[in-house]
Design an enzyme around this catalytic site. Structure first.
Site, PDB file in Angstrom:
ATOM      1  N   SER A 257      -1.719   7.572  16.287  1.00  0.00           N
ATOM      2  CA  SER A 257      -1.283   7.920  17.638  1.00  0.00           C
ATOM      3  C   SER A 257      -0.920   9.399  17.658  1.00  0.00           C
ATOM      4  O   SER A 257      -0.971  10.072  16.633  1.00  0.00           O
ATOM      5  CB  SER A 257      -0.059   7.095  18.027  1.00  0.00           C
ATOM      6  OG  SER A 257       1.057   7.562  17.302  1.00  0.00           O
ATOM      7  N   LYS A 258      -0.533   9.853  18.830  1.00  0.00           N
ATOM      8  CA  LYS A 258      -0.176  11.271  19.022  1.00  0.00           C
ATOM      9  C   LYS A 258       0.825  11.761  17.965  1.00  0.00           C
ATOM     10  O   LYS A 258       0.817  12.933  17.594  1.00  0.00           O
ATOM     11  CB  LYS A 258       0.452  11.452  20.413  1.00  0.00           C
ATOM     12  CG  LYS A 258      -0.599  11.719  21.469  1.00  0.00           C
ATOM     13  CD  LYS A 258      -0.947  13.202  21.529  1.00  0.00           C
ATOM     14  CE  LYS A 258      -2.319  13.464  22.065  1.00  0.00           C
ATOM     15  NZ  LYS A 258      -3.200  14.204  21.183  1.00  0.00           N
ATOM     16  N   ARG A 259       1.661  10.833  17.546  1.00  0.00           N
ATOM     17  CA  ARG A 259       2.662  11.166  16.529  1.00  0.00           C
ATOM     18  C   ARG A 259       2.030  11.809  15.296  1.00  0.00           C
ATOM     19  O   ARG A 259       2.616  12.621  14.600  1.00  0.00           O
ATOM     20  CB  ARG A 259       3.329   9.845  16.123  1.00  0.00           C
ATOM     21  CG  ARG A 259       4.723   9.895  15.702  1.00  0.00           C
ATOM     22  CD  ARG A 259       5.357   8.489  15.649  1.00  0.00           C
ATOM     23  NE  ARG A 259       4.456   7.364  15.883  1.00  0.00           N
ATOM     24  CZ  ARG A 259       3.877   6.665  14.925  1.00  0.00           C
ATOM     25  NH1 ARG A 259       4.053   6.967  13.673  1.00  0.00           N
ATOM     26  NH2 ARG A 259       3.089   5.629  15.230  1.00  0.00           N
ATOM     27  N   HIS A 260       0.800  11.409  15.012  1.00  0.00           N
ATOM     28  CA  HIS A 260       0.128  11.912  13.813  1.00  0.00           C
ATOM     29  C   HIS A 260      -0.567  13.246  14.042  1.00  0.00           C
ATOM     30  O   HIS A 260      -1.184  13.781  13.136  1.00  0.00           O
ATOM     31  CB  HIS A 260      -0.906  10.893  13.335  1.00  0.00           C
ATOM     32  CG  HIS A 260      -0.303   9.608  12.881  1.00  0.00           C
ATOM     33  ND1 HIS A 260      -0.222   8.512  13.679  1.00  0.00           N
ATOM     34  CD2 HIS A 260       0.264   9.266  11.702  1.00  0.00           C
ATOM     35  CE1 HIS A 260       0.369   7.531  13.019  1.00  0.00           C
ATOM     36  NE2 HIS A 260       0.681   7.963  11.816  1.00  0.00           N
ATOM     37  N   GLY A 261      -0.493  13.765  15.251  1.00  0.00           N
ATOM     38  CA  GLY A 261      -1.185  15.026  15.529  1.00  0.00           C
ATOM     39  C   GLY A 261      -2.379  14.773  16.415  1.00  0.00           C
ATOM     40  O   GLY A 261      -2.313  13.952  17.325  1.00  0.00           O
TER      41      GLY A 261
END
Ligand code: GLU
Length: 493
Positions: A257-261
């Site tokens: 997800s966005k959390r990972h970049g």
């Protein structure tokens, strides 16, 4: 009997950019079609009017084109089973609904949202898990239902899941044999009160009329498959083969997800990942050629791709590996291709686009300096800017302190000595000759090569970690190099 032509599809909903997971699904469908001499169909699933936009359609098409995933049928290409955008296929869903009515396989449901919500809430209160729609309208008298429709009462159309239906079974090409009890299947909505089809209904109608033989998609749709099979059965249509793809996880083992970049194809394009590399990398997230080969060119993928080699284990998206792989592609692509691919970033670094086009030879000489050093093209502006500064130098403060102004390092002396060599008009402006001549200064001056060269690196390239020094010097005009050394002498001492 002649073998049936393989027909697969990628069916994105244009509710955002093309996500890495969607891109992998597209690659698998494309490669499977190519490996089997089949057709790759692109279909836009835009039945969610609130979240679908034309702009997103364009972004998705651009991302697919950039990755080189050419579709045989679909938007902008056409084909005999179009249109390939669901909102333009409303008449086909209406016709399918008529067929289901005629077969007594659907019924109108007049239950309002409020009524349904209340039933759900009541079920929640009793602690009994809500088992789906309670089929209130299934037993309505036909004449009454018709009268209510006639009177304009809002209604949806639900599938009549046959009573006593055997478990719904299918052999998934990845997950193997699957079986779902039919008695827990909800009488699902096929057509909403505004006349629009639900995803499951539209997907079945389209997959069938587009003659799709294999449905390859993310395993987030695994629970939709038994529902879709019920719809195929109700319509009396053959069921395609299904292949569900496992999830892509981040390096921490959590859903990507966005959390990972970066999570969209566009972001990787902007980061300077090469399309060939991204296709190769994503292809390996859940598929392998032989369990060990990592660099798999497009033509090999298109020849060798098979559903049998897809794993049901979740795949891990490892950015470090992606960078490594991009570096491999850069090292293999050669200078002319690199210049073409690097163009936007070279322009950002300060190069003139028309000059790159007219004199690619000079730019090609940069390639050997960086082929093993810059795994992402987006590093070019930061790392190669010094090649475009002309006579100026932009000194990195930390490097000035650590190298030029270091106590006892004799940096000023080193700079002046090297300047003397470089300023000699007899000196050929060529990397090896310049380097040898400068190196010859070390012994008489009592300086190690590093002590002699690091100050020059800072003066010419602005910092202490640039690409190779003398190769860089050779690329720059003599007058600019001398001007930069003078400017550094002025600024630092
Ligand atoms: N539009 C659906 C999605 O984006 C496609 C699912 C399918 O391939 O059937 O997830």
């Amino acid at each position: 009997m002649a073998q049936q032509e393989v027909r697969v599809r990628f069916a994105p909903s244009p509710t955002g950019k093309l996500h890495i997971g969607g891109a992998r699904t597209a690659i698998y469908n494309w490669a499977f079609a190519r490996a089997n001499g089949g057709k790759f169909v692109l279909r836009i699933e835009d039945t969610d009017p609130e979240r679908s936009t034309d702009e997103n359609v364009q972004i998705i098409l651009r991302a697919l084109r950039w990755m080189g995933l050419d579709w045989d049928e679909g938007p902008e290409v056409g084909g005999s089973f179009g249109p390939y955008t669901q909102m333009q296929r409303m008449d086909t869903y209406a016709a399918a609904l008529e067929a289901l009515k005629a077969a007594d396989a659907v019924y109108p449901c007049f239950c309002t949202r409020e009524e349904l919500d209340a039933k759900r809430a009541a079920a929640d209160k009793t602690g009994v898990a809500y088992s789906g729609y309670d089929r209130t309208c299934r037993s309505l008298d036909l004449a009454e239902a018709e009268a209510r429709i006639e009177a304009g009462e809002p209604h949806v159309w639900r599938l009549k899941v046959p009573d006593g239906h055997a478990p719904i079974e299918f052999d998934d090409a990845v997950y193997g044999h699957m079986s779902f009890p039919a008695d827990v299947m909800d009488d699902m909505i096929l057509v909403r009160s505004d006349g629009s089809p639900t995803y499951n209904f539209a997907a079945v109608c389209d997959d069938s009329s587009m003659r799709i033989t294999h449905v390859i998609r993310g395993d987030d749709h695994l629970s939709n498959t038994p529902r879709q099979i019920l719809i195929y059965e109700a319509l009396g249509l053959p069921v395609p083969t299904f292949a569900h793809l496992s999830m892509i996880l981040g390096a921490d083992g959590r859903k990507l997800s966005k959390r990972h970049g970066a999570t969209s194809v566009e972001e990787y394009r902007e980061a300077g990942i090469l399309p060939d590399c991204l296709v190769n990398f994503l292809a390996l997230l859940g598929w392998s050629l032989d369990g060990e080969t990592t660099i798999i060119p497009r033509d090999v993928l298109c020849r060798e791709f098979s559903l049998e080699r897809i794993t049901k284990k979740d795949a891990i998206f490892d950015e470090t590996k992606l960078d490594w792989m991009n570096g491999q592609y850069i090292q293999r692509m050669g200078a002319p291709a690199w210049v073409q691919a690097a163009m936007p970033w070279l322009v950002q670094a300060g190069a003139d686009e028309s000059d790159i086009r007219e004199n690619p030879g000079w730019y090609e000489k940069i390639y050997p300096l960086i082929a093993e050093r810059l795994p992402r093209l987006s590093q070019i502006p930061e790392k190669l800017g010094y090649l475009f500064w002309g006579p100026e130098v932009r000194l990195d403060e930390k490097s000035v302190k650590k190298v030029l102004q270091k106590e006892g390092a004799r940096a000023e002396e080193a700079l002046r000595a090297v300047r003397g060599v470089l300023a000699d008009p007899e000196m050929p402006w060529e990397c090896d000759a310049l380097q040898d001549a400068c190196r010859a200064l070390c012994e008489p001056m009592g300086l190690k090569p590093k002590s002699l060269f690091q100050p020059v690196r800072v003066a010419v390239c602005g910092n202490m970690v640039s690409p190779p020094l003398f190769e860089s010097i050779e690329l720059l005009p003599r007058k600019d190099v001398l001007a930069r050394i003078d400017a550094a002498l002025e600024a630092a001492f």
